[in-house]
Each structure stands twice: as C-alpha cells, then as structure tokens.
Design an enzyme around this catalytic site. Structure first.
Site, PDB file in Angstrom:
ATOM      1  N   ASP A   6      -8.872   9.098  12.606  1.00 18.73           N
ATOM      2  CA  ASP A   6      -8.756   9.156  11.149  1.00 18.73           C
ATOM      3  C   ASP A   6      -9.637   8.083  10.519  1.00 18.73           C
ATOM      4  OD1 ASP A   6      -7.940  10.013   8.688  1.00 18.73           O
ATOM      5  OD2 ASP A   6      -5.933   9.121   8.781  1.00 18.73           O
ATOM      6  N   ALA A  29       0.473   5.464   0.488  1.00 16.21           N
ATOM      7  CA  ALA A  29      -0.496   6.501   0.830  1.00 16.21           C
ATOM      8  C   ALA A  29       0.166   7.867   0.900  1.00 16.21           C
ATOM      9  CB  ALA A  29      -1.210   6.149   2.132  1.00 16.21           C
ATOM     10  N   SER A  30      -0.355   8.733   1.765  1.00 17.11           N
ATOM     11  CA  SER A  30       0.009  10.147   1.709  1.00 17.11           C
ATOM     12  C   SER A  30       1.431  10.453   2.165  1.00 17.11           C
ATOM     13  CB  SER A  30      -0.980  10.977   2.527  1.00 17.11           C
ATOM     14  OG  SER A  30      -1.022  10.508   3.860  1.00 17.11           O
ATOM     15  N   ALA A  69       0.863  -1.182   0.000  1.00 22.60           N
ATOM     16  CA  ALA A  69       0.000   0.000   0.000  1.00 22.60           C
ATOM     17  C   ALA A  69       0.896   1.227   0.000  1.00 22.60           C
ATOM     18  CB  ALA A  69      -0.917   0.013   1.214  1.00 22.60           C
ATOM     19  N   GLY A 115       3.649   7.836   3.573  1.00 18.72           N
ATOM     20  CA  GLY A 115       4.481   6.657   3.664  1.00 18.72           C
ATOM     21  C   GLY A 115       3.878   5.488   2.920  1.00 18.72           C
ATOM     22  N   GLN A 116       4.685   4.446   2.710  1.00 15.71           N
ATOM     23  CA  GLN A 116       4.169   3.246   2.056  1.00 15.71           C
ATOM     24  C   GLN A 116       4.520   2.031   2.895  1.00 15.71           C
ATOM     25  OE1 GLN A 116       6.119   3.939  -1.726  1.00 15.71           O
ATOM     26  NE2 GLN A 116       7.521   2.225  -1.416  1.00 15.71           N
ATOM     27  N   VAL A 117       3.763   0.948   2.676  1.00 15.01           N
ATOM     28  CA  VAL A 117       3.865  -0.256   3.499  1.00 15.01           C
ATOM     29  C   VAL A 117       4.374  -1.416   2.660  1.00 15.01           C
ATOM     30  CG1 VAL A 117       2.604  -1.904   4.929  1.00 15.01           C
ATOM     31  CG2 VAL A 117       2.003   0.528   4.993  1.00 15.01           C
ATOM     32  N   LYS A 146       6.204   0.057   7.559  1.00 14.27           N
ATOM     33  CA  LYS A 146       5.739   1.353   7.090  1.00 14.27           C
ATOM     34  C   LYS A 146       6.929   2.309   7.031  1.00 14.27           C
ATOM     35  CE  LYS A 146       2.165   4.819   8.141  1.00 14.27           C
ATOM     36  NZ  LYS A 146       1.049   5.147   9.070  1.00 14.27           N
TER      37      LYS A 146
END
Length: 453
Positions: free
Chosen positions: A281, A133-134, A131, A136-138, A152
């Site tokens: 969130d 995202a805004s 994944a 960071g990525q996993v 992450k």
C-alpha cells in the site's frame, strides 16, 4: 459523527450526487459550446468542476470512498498540471485525514476489545486522533512502561461502509473516466473490494507488521514500529515521530526528495528478501521521515506474503527487456500468464508499452518527475496508439496483482517526489534474476505468493 455507517442513506446520497453534478456541468458545457466557446476550454472547465465536487465528497467520507481516494492519490502525478495543481492539497488530505469519530465511540470500542480497565494499559490516552483514515483512526497514548504508543481503532461498521461505498463508486465509474480519460476505475475498485477482509482484521495486520519490525529491527535507514497489543479491531504499536512524506513532496529540498525516493525503493524491494513480505500500500500517507533521517513505514493492512522473495522471473524478464530481446520477453510473459494462449501481441508494441517499467532501470541513475509520468500515462491510454491496444490484450495473474500494485504505485510516488537516485543499483541488489550474466532459460510458470492482511 458516531459509528461509520450511522446514516448509510446519507452516505449513498452524497456519492449519488456526483453523477447529477456532472450531468449539470455537461449540459452547461454544451451550452457554452453552442455559444461559441472552444471545445478544449469547455472540457477543461468541466474537468475542473468535476474534480472539485469529487474531492469534496470523498473528503467528507471514510470507508471505501476514502480508500478509493487514497488509491487515486498515488496517480496524481499523471494528471495534467492545470487540473492537478488546484487539488493537490485535497488529494494529500485524503491520504491520512478523515472526519474523526467522537471520543465516546472510541472509548466504547476500547472497552469492548480490551476490557473495562483498558486505561490501565493505555495511560494518558489522547481523545483527539492524531490521524483518521479510511477504516480506522490513530490515537496517541502511553504504554505501561512509559513508552509512547499509537492506538489504531477500527470504526464500528467499517466493513459495511467499505462495501457500500465501493459498490457505489463502481457504478459511477463513467464519471471518473469523464474527469480523467484513460483511468481504469473498475479494476481498481474490484481490487479494493477483494482486499476488504484482509484490511479489516487487525490481527493479520499485527502479524505482518511484527514480521517487518523484526526483519528491520535496528536498521539505520528503515524504521518499523513494533506491535505491543492487538485484537481484531484494535492495534497498539510503538509511536513513530516524523515528517509525512506528503510534506517532503510539497516542500522538501531536492536532496530530501532524492533521499526519500531511494529509501522508499530500498524498503519496497528489500522487504521480500529480508522479511518474506511485500508492503503493498505505497501511498505517501503511509510513510514518514523520522528525526534521525530514516524512512518510517506505517500501516501493514495490505501485504503480500513472498517467503522466497520476489519471483526471479521478474528480474530475468526485466534484464532481457533491457537487452532488447522483445520476442523473449513476450515468450516469458506468456509463460507467466500475462498473455493468454489465444492472444496475439506484437513484440515491439509490447516493448513500447513496458517502457514506464523498464526505462528507470536502463541507466545507473534516473529522475522521476510529473512530466515524465504524464507523458507515459498519456501514451499508454491513447486509444489511437499501439500501447493502449496492447494494454487491452494483457492479463494480470492474481499472484502478481499486489506486486503490480506496488510497482506502479511506487512509480507514482517517485514521480510526485521528483526523485533522482541510483535506482538500478537497488534492483541489482534486491531483485532476483536481474543480475544474471549466464541468462539461463526461463523456468516454468511460478507462483508469486498470496495476499496477507
């Protein structure tokens, strides 16, 4: 793409292209209008084309642009169906998918944060992100004991990109208002900017996540991954398999939607009582339905610390409002700082404005859906009506900002799910002051905790 702000000029140029695009579409629409095309059709076409460009640009960027898109996606259910339907998939994509950074950049960050021998602890590291995202990525990897873990990794330059994008989006607030009349962009951007520091520090996120993980350890309904390792830019947690909540929204059966909605409310409202923390969130990208049917919860970059649980004033005022005592609700909200001393508000107008927050608690069960959400949104944003005028007179105390975010965002997700469940029972179980037969006098103004990244 390498580091996140590799070309900040290009990033700004992409965002700056939005107002130029809408200006051209406005001129085109004016021409059509002069040519005899109905105003409603021209407006609809302009909104559709603006949305198309907006989502395309947000989808190509990370940082604040994507963070804004995630916040926007929560309120997709409030959009007119003819506008939202073509872009629902794009809004969903904004929740957990962004252009990934290359493997060499990932390896560099891991070496800087964990040392040159980072592969000794993170075995079978998958260079392809699971994944992105805004900020960071996993990636999936294997811990030293053989357990699958989620790694992450924060994008280099995330802070600069966040601030730059949000500043630019703030300057473009009129564009978003033209696309979706009634949407208040500046307060949303201001809140995102205020929380930047919290979300960038993965050490704070690790502390919050482990607090939740311990509180919900072994829970038969809620799954929170434990933290294995963290630095300020790298966070390693247990891996969590599951079906994204966005997939349940798109293709789930009614039974699956109802169950997901109930578990979402149960998690959000029980967190302060069980962990002293509120997950703040609540967009669909942060939730999964695990193979054993639990609600899996991800991303603890934004939480509120509520060591004493929810402030009881919330439950008491909700109960009083359901009893129809609008004057006492007005008095209580004024005491809590939602209405400043010099502001005059009609109690009945206030009662009508609060319906989206009180109506779901009126009956034992309630069905959220997009039609209900659109009706409520249109009512409170119609500048000709009393609800919109009331909204301009209200103040949001900082101590309640994250609670309000969760309450309104949660309603948006439940409307996307179209969930029906006994939500009132969850309020009775977890919201202090809601069940109170004696109805004691409202206490003096409280403090409802503070943000924790």
């Amino acid at each position: 793409m390498s580091d996140l702000p590799r070309n900040p000029v290009a990033r700004t140029a992409r965002l700056a292209s939005l107002p130029l695009g809408i200006a051209g579409r406005t001129a085109l629409g004016l021409g059509k209008r002069l040519g005899g095309k109905p105003a409603e059709i021209v407006l609809s076409e302009a909104q559709r084309r603006t949305a198309e460009q907006l989502f395309k640009v947000l989808g190509e960027l990370k940082g604040g642009a994507m963070k804004f898109g995630q916040a926007l996606s929560i309120f997709e259910a409030a959009l007119p169906e003819e506008l939202a339907a073509p872009y629902r998939a794009t809004l969903t994509k904004l929740q957990d998918s962004a252009p990934p950074m290359p493997a060499k950049t990932v390896h560099r960050v891991l070496a800087e944060e964990l040392g040159a021998n980072w592969r000794r602890r993170l075995r079978h590291f998958d260079d392809k992100p699971a994944a992105a995202a805004s900020i960071g990525q996993v990636h999936r990897a294997q811990w030293t004991d053989g357990r699958d873990v989620a790694v992450k990794i924060q994008y280099p330059g995330a802070a600069e990109a966040l601030r730059s994008d949000l500043n630019q989006i703030g300057r473009l607030s009129r564009l978003f208002t033209a696309w979706m009349p009634g949407l208040e962009i500046k307060p949303l951007v201001a809140e995102l900017k205020e929380r930047i520091g919290e979300e960038l520090d993965y050490s704070l996120e690790a502390e919050a996540q482990e607090g939740f993980a311990k509180a919900f350890d072994g829970d038969p309904e809620i799954a929170v991954p434990h933290v294995r390792l963290h630095t300020s830019r790298v966070l390693v947690t247990d891996w969590l398999d599951g079906t994204p909540l966005s997939a349940v929204i798109a293709d789930g059966t009614q039974e699956e939607r109802d169950r997901a909605g109930l578990l979402l409310v149960r998690f959000l409202f029980s967190g302060p009582a069980r962990a002293g923390l509120l997950h703040a969130d609540p967009h669909p990208g942060n939730f999964r339905i695990t193979p054993d049917g639990r609600l899996g919860v991800l991303d603890y970059g934004l939480v509120a610390r509520l060591p004493d649980g929810f402030p009881p004033q919330i439950g008491r005022l909700l109960r009083i409002g359901l009893d129809g005592d609008s004057e006492r609700v007005l008095e209580g909200l004024r005491a809590e700082g939602f209405i400043k001393p010099h502001i005059e508000i009609d109690a009945e107008d206030l009662h009508d404005y609060l319906k989206p927050f009180t109506e779901p608690a009126r009956e034992p069960t309630f069905r959220f859906n997009r039609e209900w959400m659109r009706t409520q949104f249109q009512r409170i944003t119609d500048v000709r009506g009393s609800s919109a005028k009331t909204a301009f007179k209200l103040n949001l105390p900082p101590s309640y900002a994250l609670i309000h975010r969760v309450w309104s965002g949660g309603i948006g997700v439940l409307a996307q799910l179209g969930a029906e469940a006994p939500f009132r029972g969850e309020l009775e179980r977890w919201l202090p002051g809601f069940v109170d037969d004696d109805r004691p006098e409202l206490p003096e103004k409280s403090t409802s905790g503070e943000a924790l990244g």
